[in-house]
Design a protein around this motif. Structure first.
Motif, PDB file in Angstrom:
ATOM      1  N   VAL A 150      -7.550  -0.901   7.586  1.00 47.49           N
ATOM      2  CA  VAL A 150      -8.092  -0.957   6.224  1.00 47.49           C
ATOM      3  C   VAL A 150      -7.874   0.372   5.498  1.00 47.49           C
ATOM      4  CG1 VAL A 150     -10.231  -1.130   4.897  1.00 47.49           C
ATOM      5  CG2 VAL A 150      -9.786  -2.747   6.743  1.00 47.49           C
ATOM      6  N   ALA A 151      -8.078   1.476   6.198  1.00 45.83           N
ATOM      7  CA  ALA A 151      -7.860   2.797   5.594  1.00 45.83           C
ATOM      8  C   ALA A 151      -6.403   2.971   5.181  1.00 45.83           C
ATOM      9  CB  ALA A 151      -8.269   3.897   6.573  1.00 45.83           C
ATOM     10  N   THR A 152      -5.490   2.515   6.035  1.00 54.65           N
ATOM     11  CA  THR A 152      -4.061   2.651   5.750  1.00 54.65           C
ATOM     12  C   THR A 152      -3.638   1.773   4.581  1.00 54.65           C
ATOM     13  OG1 THR A 152      -3.622   3.187   8.071  1.00 54.65           O
ATOM     14  CG2 THR A 152      -1.751   2.458   6.746  1.00 54.65           C
ATOM     15  N   ILE A 153      -4.177   0.554   4.517  1.00 51.05           N
ATOM     16  CA  ILE A 153      -3.876  -0.322   3.376  1.00 51.05           C
ATOM     17  C   ILE A 153      -4.405   0.296   2.086  1.00 51.05           C
ATOM     18  CG2 ILE A 153      -4.355  -2.570   2.316  1.00 51.05           C
ATOM     19  CD1 ILE A 153      -4.420  -3.747   5.154  1.00 51.05           C
ATOM     20  N   GLY A 154      -5.622   0.835   2.138  1.00 48.21           N
ATOM     21  CA  GLY A 154      -6.185   1.499   0.967  1.00 48.21           C
ATOM     22  C   GLY A 154      -5.325   2.660   0.509  1.00 48.21           C
ATOM     23  N   ALA A 155      -4.854   3.464   1.473  1.00 47.97           N
ATOM     24  CA  ALA A 155      -3.992   4.601   1.149  1.00 47.97           C
ATOM     25  C   ALA A 155      -2.679   4.134   0.528  1.00 47.97           C
ATOM     26  CB  ALA A 155      -3.713   5.423   2.409  1.00 47.97           C
ATOM     27  N   ALA A 156      -2.122   3.044   1.050  1.00 50.07           N
ATOM     28  CA  ALA A 156      -0.857   2.519   0.526  1.00 50.07           C
ATOM     29  C   ALA A 156      -1.027   2.027  -0.908  1.00 50.07           C
ATOM     30  CB  ALA A 156      -0.350   1.393   1.423  1.00 50.07           C
ATOM     31  N   VAL A 157      -2.153   1.367  -1.187  1.00 47.51           N
ATOM     32  CA  VAL A 157      -2.410   0.882  -2.554  1.00 47.51           C
ATOM     33  C   VAL A 157      -2.594   2.060  -3.510  1.00 47.51           C
ATOM     34  CG1 VAL A 157      -4.016  -0.406  -4.020  1.00 47.51           C
ATOM     35  CG2 VAL A 157      -3.397  -1.309  -1.764  1.00 47.51           C
ATOM     36  N   GLY A 158      -3.395   3.045  -3.093  1.00 51.21           N
ATOM     37  CA  GLY A 158      -3.609   4.221  -3.934  1.00 51.21           C
ATOM     38  C   GLY A 158      -2.324   4.982  -4.204  1.00 51.21           C
ATOM     39  N   ALA A 159      -1.508   5.164  -3.158  1.00 49.49           N
ATOM     40  CA  ALA A 159      -0.232   5.864  -3.315  1.00 49.49           C
ATOM     41  C   ALA A 159       0.703   5.088  -4.233  1.00 49.49           C
ATOM     42  CB  ALA A 159       0.420   6.074  -1.947  1.00 49.49           C
ATOM     43  N   TYR A 219       2.615   6.271  -7.607  1.00 48.29           N
ATOM     44  CA  TYR A 219       4.070   6.071  -7.706  1.00 48.29           C
ATOM     45  C   TYR A 219       4.428   5.373  -9.017  1.00 48.29           C
ATOM     46  CZ  TYR A 219       8.673   4.018  -6.679  1.00 48.29           C
ATOM     47  OH  TYR A 219       9.989   3.622  -6.738  1.00 48.29           O
ATOM     48  N   VAL A 220       3.747   4.273  -9.307  1.00 50.07           N
ATOM     49  CA  VAL A 220       4.052   3.476 -10.499  1.00 50.07           C
ATOM     50  C   VAL A 220       3.752   4.269 -11.773  1.00 50.07           C
ATOM     51  CG1 VAL A 220       3.388   1.428 -11.822  1.00 50.07           C
ATOM     52  CG2 VAL A 220       3.756   1.257  -9.351  1.00 50.07           C
ATOM     53  N   VAL A 221       2.614   4.954 -11.786  1.00 48.65           N
ATOM     54  CA  VAL A 221       2.256   5.760 -12.954  1.00 48.65           C
ATOM     55  C   VAL A 221       3.304   6.839 -13.202  1.00 48.65           C
ATOM     56  CG1 VAL A 221       0.602   7.432 -13.869  1.00 48.65           C
ATOM     57  CG2 VAL A 221      -0.222   5.329 -12.803  1.00 48.65           C
ATOM     58  N   ALA A 222       3.681   7.579 -12.149  1.00 48.98           N
ATOM     59  CA  ALA A 222       4.684   8.636 -12.289  1.00 48.98           C
ATOM     60  C   ALA A 222       6.036   8.061 -12.718  1.00 48.98           C
ATOM     61  CB  ALA A 222       4.825   9.398 -10.974  1.00 48.98           C
ATOM     62  N   LEU A 247      -0.741  13.724  -3.197  1.00 47.31           N
ATOM     63  CA  LEU A 247       0.110  13.924  -4.375  1.00 47.31           C
ATOM     64  C   LEU A 247       1.573  13.596  -4.128  1.00 47.31           C
ATOM     65  CD1 LEU A 247      -1.327  17.307  -5.745  1.00 47.31           C
ATOM     66  CD2 LEU A 247      -1.849  14.988  -6.525  1.00 47.31           C
ATOM     67  N   ILE A 248       1.982  13.421  -2.880  1.00 45.57           N
ATOM     68  CA  ILE A 248       3.397  13.261  -2.560  1.00 45.57           C
ATOM     69  C   ILE A 248       3.997  12.013  -3.199  1.00 45.57           C
ATOM     70  CG2 ILE A 248       3.095  11.966  -0.408  1.00 45.57           C
ATOM     71  CD1 ILE A 248       5.626  14.830  -1.130  1.00 45.57           C
ATOM     72  N   SER A 249       3.156  11.034  -3.532  1.00 47.18           N
ATOM     73  CA  SER A 249       3.649   9.812  -4.166  1.00 47.18           C
ATOM     74  C   SER A 249       4.089  10.055  -5.612  1.00 47.18           C
ATOM     75  CB  SER A 249       2.573   8.723  -4.125  1.00 47.18           C
ATOM     76  OG  SER A 249       1.337   9.234  -4.575  1.00 47.18           O
ATOM     77  N   ILE A 250       3.576  11.134  -6.235  1.00 50.16           N
ATOM     78  CA  ILE A 250       3.958  11.428  -7.625  1.00 50.16           C
ATOM     79  C   ILE A 250       5.429  11.828  -7.735  1.00 50.16           C
ATOM     80  CG2 ILE A 250       3.557  12.981  -9.584  1.00 50.16           C
ATOM     81  CD1 ILE A 250       0.594  12.948  -8.862  1.00 50.16           C
ATOM     82  N   PRO A 251       5.916  12.820  -6.961  1.00 47.23           N
ATOM     83  CA  PRO A 251       7.346  13.127  -7.049  1.00 47.23           C
ATOM     84  C   PRO A 251       8.239  11.984  -6.584  1.00 47.23           C
ATOM     85  CG  PRO A 251       6.293  14.410  -5.302  1.00 47.23           C
ATOM     86  CD  PRO A 251       5.204  13.795  -6.113  1.00 47.23           C
ATOM     87  N   ALA A 252       7.726  11.137  -5.691  1.00 44.99           N
ATOM     88  CA  ALA A 252       8.515   9.964  -5.270  1.00 44.99           C
ATOM     89  C   ALA A 252       8.734   9.042  -6.462  1.00 44.99           C
ATOM     90  CB  ALA A 252       7.802   9.231  -4.148  1.00 44.99           C
ATOM     91  N   MET A 282      12.439   6.964  -6.328  1.00 47.27           N
ATOM     92  CA  MET A 282      12.737   6.590  -4.946  1.00 47.27           C
ATOM     93  C   MET A 282      12.563   5.081  -4.769  1.00 47.27           C
ATOM     94  SD  MET A 282      10.644   7.908  -1.581  1.00 47.27           S
ATOM     95  CE  MET A 282      10.933   7.189   0.052  1.00 47.27           C
ATOM     96  N   ASN A 283      13.394   4.469  -3.949  1.00 41.39           N
ATOM     97  CA  ASN A 283      13.262   3.040  -3.664  1.00 41.39           C
ATOM     98  C   ASN A 283      11.832   2.733  -3.211  1.00 41.39           C
ATOM     99  OD1 ASN A 283      13.292   0.792  -1.393  1.00 41.39           O
ATOM    100  ND2 ASN A 283      14.971   0.348  -2.791  1.00 41.39           N
ATOM    101  N   TYR A 284      11.187   1.798  -3.904  1.00 45.62           N
ATOM    102  CA  TYR A 284       9.761   1.553  -3.647  1.00 45.62           C
ATOM    103  C   TYR A 284       9.493   1.106  -2.229  1.00 45.62           C
ATOM    104  CZ  TYR A 284       5.142  -0.491  -3.611  1.00 45.62           C
ATOM    105  OH  TYR A 284       3.846  -0.792  -3.262  1.00 45.62           O
ATOM    106  N   TRP A 285      10.338   0.266  -1.656  1.00 45.99           N
ATOM    107  CA  TRP A 285      10.062  -0.287  -0.320  1.00 45.99           C
ATOM    108  C   TRP A 285      10.213   0.777   0.761  1.00 45.99           C
ATOM    109  CZ3 TRP A 285       7.243  -4.234  -0.829  1.00 45.99           C
ATOM    110  CH2 TRP A 285       7.418  -5.099  -1.905  1.00 45.99           C
ATOM    111  N   LYS A 286      11.160   1.692   0.573  1.00 50.96           N
ATOM    112  CA  LYS A 286      11.259   2.839   1.485  1.00 50.96           C
ATOM    113  C   LYS A 286      10.029   3.723   1.343  1.00 50.96           C
ATOM    114  CE  LYS A 286      16.244   3.458   2.128  1.00 50.96           C
ATOM    115  NZ  LYS A 286      17.383   4.395   1.955  1.00 50.96           N
ATOM    116  N   PHE A 287       9.644   3.961   0.091  1.00 52.97           N
ATOM    117  CA  PHE A 287       8.444   4.747  -0.184  1.00 52.97           C
ATOM    118  C   PHE A 287       7.226   4.134   0.509  1.00 52.97           C
ATOM    119  CE2 PHE A 287       4.619   4.588  -2.846  1.00 52.97           C
ATOM    120  CZ  PHE A 287       4.230   5.917  -2.803  1.00 52.97           C
TER     121      PHE A 287
END
Length: 206
Positions: free
Chosen positions: A52-61, A65-68, A122-127, A132-137
């Motif tokens: 659950v923590a990992t899914i939450g992190a993936a959604v937040g990241a 990503y989308v905003v950036a 924050l690493i998702s922002i420069p991605a 960067m390809n979303y699925w790799k990200f």
């Protein structure tokens, strides 16, 4: 926020880790480790805590990503320097630091960056800025977040046997220094692995 930290149900864990992977300063050490601590006594399932923590992190990241991706660097910097950005302990220097890390290590930075305090959320922002390809990200984000949460869960499970609950947070903060050193060692090994793999592949192709 304090109520959520004191009531670690699966939905709350998901929400807190989602927030931590955006720009809200939620310390994952004080979420996943205590959740695993309670799991050791039968209150939660430790594997579900990590999942659950990992899914939450993936959604937040993914939100970062989308905003950036769509608003671009000037708007990201403007927010980082705004009053709201400062409330989230954010500034342009931190965003630029994550960008330099991403530029230096390429797409692998999305994996290793999830393990480094100050870079992790924050690493998702420069991605996103780099398109960067979303699925790799997403794949690297899930792997990195999963490793980090597994380490924290293992710590929380272990502490259940040796630390009273009222001393848990203080003990986690005490161990945090060693966790960071261990994570840095893991990151160095991962980067070394990919560097060696890259040069071996290049040598073989030549």
């Amino acid at each position: 926020m304090n109520w959520l930290l004191n009531n670690l149900t699966y939905p709350n864990i998901f929400l807190l880790m989602l927030l931590e992977s955006t720009v809200v300063p939620v310390p994952s050490e004080l979420v996943v480790a205590p959740a695993a601590y309670h799991a050791a006594s039968g209150g939660l399932n430790v594997f579900l805590v990590v999942l659950v923590a990992t899914i939450g992190a993936a959604v937040g990241a993914s939100i970062n990503y989308v905003v950036a991706l769509y608003v671009g660097r000037p708007v990201v910097y403007k927010f980082a320097n705004s009053k709201w950005g400062k409330m989230c302990l954010l500034n342009q220097e931190k965003v630029e630091k994550s960008e330099r890390y991403f530029d230096k290590h390429g797409i692998v930075a999305t994996l290793t960056g999830r393990l480094i305090p100050g870079i992790r959320h924050l690493i998702s922002i420069p991605a996103g800025l780099a398109r960067m390809n979303y699925w790799k990200f997403l794949l690297y984000t899930v792997i990195g977040a999963g490793v980090w949460h597994s380490i924290l869960a293992a710590l929380g499970w272990y502490l259940h046997a040796v630390v009273p609950e009222d001393e848990l947070d203080a003990t986690i903060e005490k161990y945090n220094h060693y966790i960071v050193l261990g994570i840095i060692a893991i990151v160095v090994l991962v980067i070394a692995y990919f560097v060696v793999k890259h040069y071996r592949g290049k040598k073989t192709s030549e």
